[in-house]
Design a protein around this motif. Structure first.
Motif, PDB file in Angstrom:
ATOM      1  N   HIS A 121       0.827  -1.207   0.000  1.00 28.81           N
ATOM      2  CA  HIS A 121       0.000   0.000   0.000  1.00 28.81           C
ATOM      3  C   HIS A 121       0.862   1.258   0.000  1.00 28.81           C
ATOM      4  CE1 HIS A 121      -3.487   2.517   0.685  1.00 28.81           C
ATOM      5  NE2 HIS A 121      -2.882   3.060   1.728  1.00 28.81           N
ATOM      6  N   GLN A 122       1.908   1.262   0.811  1.00 27.56           N
ATOM      7  CA  GLN A 122       2.786   2.436   0.854  1.00 27.56           C
ATOM      8  C   GLN A 122       3.488   2.662  -0.480  1.00 27.56           C
ATOM      9  OE1 GLN A 122       5.240   3.069   4.485  1.00 27.56           O
ATOM     10  NE2 GLN A 122       4.223   1.246   5.284  1.00 27.56           N
ATOM     11  N   VAL A 123       3.935   1.574  -1.100  1.00 24.19           N
ATOM     12  CA  VAL A 123       4.596   1.700  -2.406  1.00 24.19           C
ATOM     13  C   VAL A 123       3.611   2.236  -3.441  1.00 24.19           C
ATOM     14  CG1 VAL A 123       5.650   0.387  -4.294  1.00 24.19           C
ATOM     15  CG2 VAL A 123       6.352  -0.053  -1.935  1.00 24.19           C
ATOM     16  N   LYS A 124       2.397   1.712  -3.436  1.00 23.64           N
ATOM     17  CA  LYS A 124       1.394   2.129  -4.417  1.00 23.64           C
ATOM     18  C   LYS A 124       1.063   3.609  -4.282  1.00 23.64           C
ATOM     19  CE  LYS A 124      -1.685   1.528  -7.642  1.00 23.64           C
ATOM     20  NZ  LYS A 124      -1.266   1.259  -9.035  1.00 23.64           N
ATOM     21  N   THR A 125       0.952   4.087  -3.052  1.00 21.71           N
ATOM     22  CA  THR A 125       0.570   5.482  -2.847  1.00 21.71           C
ATOM     23  C   THR A 125       1.747   6.443  -3.005  1.00 21.71           C
ATOM     24  OG1 THR A 125       0.849   5.212  -0.440  1.00 21.71           O
ATOM     25  CG2 THR A 125      -1.362   4.899  -1.339  1.00 21.71           C
ATOM     26  N   SER A 126       2.975   5.934  -2.997  1.00 26.25           N
ATOM     27  CA  SER A 126       4.157   6.795  -3.052  1.00 26.25           C
ATOM     28  C   SER A 126       4.782   6.902  -4.434  1.00 26.25           C
ATOM     29  CB  SER A 126       5.222   6.284  -2.066  1.00 26.25           C
ATOM     30  OG  SER A 126       4.743   6.285  -0.737  1.00 26.25           O
ATOM     31  N   PHE A 127       4.480   5.938  -5.333  1.00 25.14           N
ATOM     32  CA  PHE A 127       5.160   5.895  -6.628  1.00 25.14           C
ATOM     33  C   PHE A 127       4.135   5.700  -7.750  1.00 25.14           C
ATOM     34  CE2 PHE A 127       8.133   4.506  -3.414  1.00 25.14           C
ATOM     35  CZ  PHE A 127       9.258   5.271  -3.699  1.00 25.14           C
ATOM     36  N   ARG A 128       4.525   6.091  -8.942  1.00 27.66           N
ATOM     37  CA  ARG A 128       3.645   5.996 -10.095  1.00 27.66           C
ATOM     38  C   ARG A 128       3.823   4.690 -10.876  1.00 27.66           C
ATOM     39  NH1 ARG A 128       1.053  10.721 -11.259  1.00 27.66           N
ATOM     40  NH2 ARG A 128       1.799  12.580 -10.169  1.00 27.66           N
ATOM     41  N   GLN A 129       4.872   3.943 -10.577  1.00 27.46           N
ATOM     42  CA  GLN A 129       5.108   2.695 -11.290  1.00 27.46           C
ATOM     43  C   GLN A 129       4.056   1.637 -10.950  1.00 27.46           C
ATOM     44  OE1 GLN A 129       7.502   4.632 -11.434  1.00 27.46           O
ATOM     45  NE2 GLN A 129       8.878   4.041 -13.061  1.00 27.46           N
ATOM     46  N   PRO A 130       3.732   0.751 -11.898  1.00 33.06           N
ATOM     47  CA  PRO A 130       2.875  -0.391 -11.571  1.00 33.06           C
ATOM     48  C   PRO A 130       3.516  -1.256 -10.478  1.00 33.06           C
ATOM     49  CG  PRO A 130       3.102  -0.142 -13.948  1.00 33.06           C
ATOM     50  CD  PRO A 130       4.102   0.786 -13.322  1.00 33.06           C
ATOM     51  N   VAL A 131       2.677  -1.824  -9.629  1.00 32.38           N
ATOM     52  CA  VAL A 131       3.143  -2.622  -8.488  1.00 32.38           C
ATOM     53  C   VAL A 131       2.672  -4.060  -8.659  1.00 32.38           C
ATOM     54  CG1 VAL A 131       3.055  -2.929  -5.984  1.00 32.38           C
ATOM     55  CG2 VAL A 131       3.105  -0.613  -6.967  1.00 32.38           C
ATOM     56  N   ALA A 132       3.601  -5.006  -8.479  1.00 28.68           N
ATOM     57  CA  ALA A 132       3.282  -6.431  -8.509  1.00 28.68           C
ATOM     58  C   ALA A 132       3.462  -7.020  -7.121  1.00 28.68           C
ATOM     59  CB  ALA A 132       4.193  -7.154  -9.506  1.00 28.68           C
TER      60      ALA A 132
END
Length: 325
Positions: A258-269
């Motif tokens: 969740h933190q990665v998704k909200t902090s960066f614009r790259q797609p998350v796997a």
């Protein structure tokens, strides 16, 4: 108006209404199916700790990839068990190793299927570590050269994407430079940016024959207690050219996702790893849980936490359940 009661249950009264207001939707197109490729032909041996997953020769990897594609899964992730191992892991960039053979076969037969190759040396070294050993330590910078060679070899075989999982510092930049220098600017990098030193990898190490022969991987994989460090690792990989970010494992690290998704614009796997898979399978076989409902609930939870895609050994089963539903 003073007697007005707010009734959230009104939006749960039927399957149709629930579908209309559903916030997150899981689809077969969200899934990536990992495959373990071994030498030989007509080999399809079930992995004991990972029921329904197999050691596959390149020809059988093609068949299983076709099954995944026909189920609506858009991508496979290939791991390799080589014919030989040495201190540097040179079979990783051997054009005739099983992964390279499988890539060529799958892309020839299924050109629209996205083929991703794991880039690491642990399956290929005789010591089982993810890089070149100097003394009793993994040497970061000399490992980068070998990772670049491996990525180029996979690109030459026809891979669409490479996924470095070694956790060496600077490996995304090194691989990007190596690929670009050889004319592979269009090959994407799916980086294991936040990869934790987890207890959930046990079945994978059996499947990939990649357990370290001494020590452990805590000097390069992340401490499970750390969250800020994950954001630092992701920021570095994005800066170096990573196109997609992996958080691994998934279940115990949804907060990181969740933190990665909200902090960066790259797609998350999210990587729903082998130990997570094996626990569900064992509980289902004992009749303690409903496998279908549990798997779909877990995968939906990963989507809700921020995953744009999910690498999972449940992929083919989940895709079929979603289609039937």
């Amino acid at each position: 108006m003073g007697n007005l009661m707010i009734r959230p249950r009104r939006l749960r009264v039927s399957s149709g209404v629930r579908a209309m207001v559903r916030e997150n939707t899981l689809d077969a197109g969200d899934l990536v199916f990992p495959l373990f490729v071994v030498p030989g032909s007509r080999v399809k041996n079930e992995i004991p700790s990972m029921p329904g997953n197999y050691h596959l020769s390149p020809d059988m990897a093609e068949e299983v990839a076709r099954e995944a594609y026909e189920a609506g899964i858009p991508a496979v992730l290939l791991f390799g068990l080589p014919e030989y191992k040495d201190a540097e892991g040179s079979s990783a960039w051997d054009a005739n190793s099983p992964v390279q053979q499988a890539v060529r076969r799958i892309k020839a037969a299924l050109p629209e299927l996205v083929v991703i190759t794991d880039v690491c040396l642990c399956e290929y070294t005789d010591h089982g570590h993810c890089g070149i050993i100097k003394g009793q330590k993994v040497d970061n910078d000399s490992t980068l050269v070998r990772l670049g060679q491996t990525a180029i070899s996979y690109a030459e075989a026809g891979a669409d994407m490479v996924a470095p999982s070694d956790m060496m510092d600077g490996r995304v930049a090194s691989i990007r430079q190596a690929l670009d220098a050889c004319g592979f600017q269009d090959i994407s990098i799916m980086s294991y940016a936040a990869k934790y030193a987890s207890a959930f990898y046990g079945p994978f190490r059996e499947a990939a024959d990649s357990a370290p022969q001494f020590g452990d991987r805590r000097t390069y994989q992340m401490d499970p207690a750390n969250a800020r460090e994950a954001l630092k690792e992701v920021a570095l990989d994005v800066q170096e050219g990573a196109d997609i970010i992996i958080v691994k494992p998934a279940m115990a690290y949804m907060d990181i996702m969740h933190q990665v998704k909200t902090s960066f614009r790259q797609p998350v796997a999210a990587y729903n790893v082998s130990g997570e898979f094996a626990m569900v399978k064992a509980a289902a076989r004992n009749g303690w849980i409903d496998e279908k409902r549990t798997v779909l609930e877990l995968l939906t939870g990963m989507k809700r936490a921020g995953a744009d895609m999910i690498i999972t050994y449940h992929a083919v089963d989940a895709a079929k359940w979603l289609r039937d539903r």
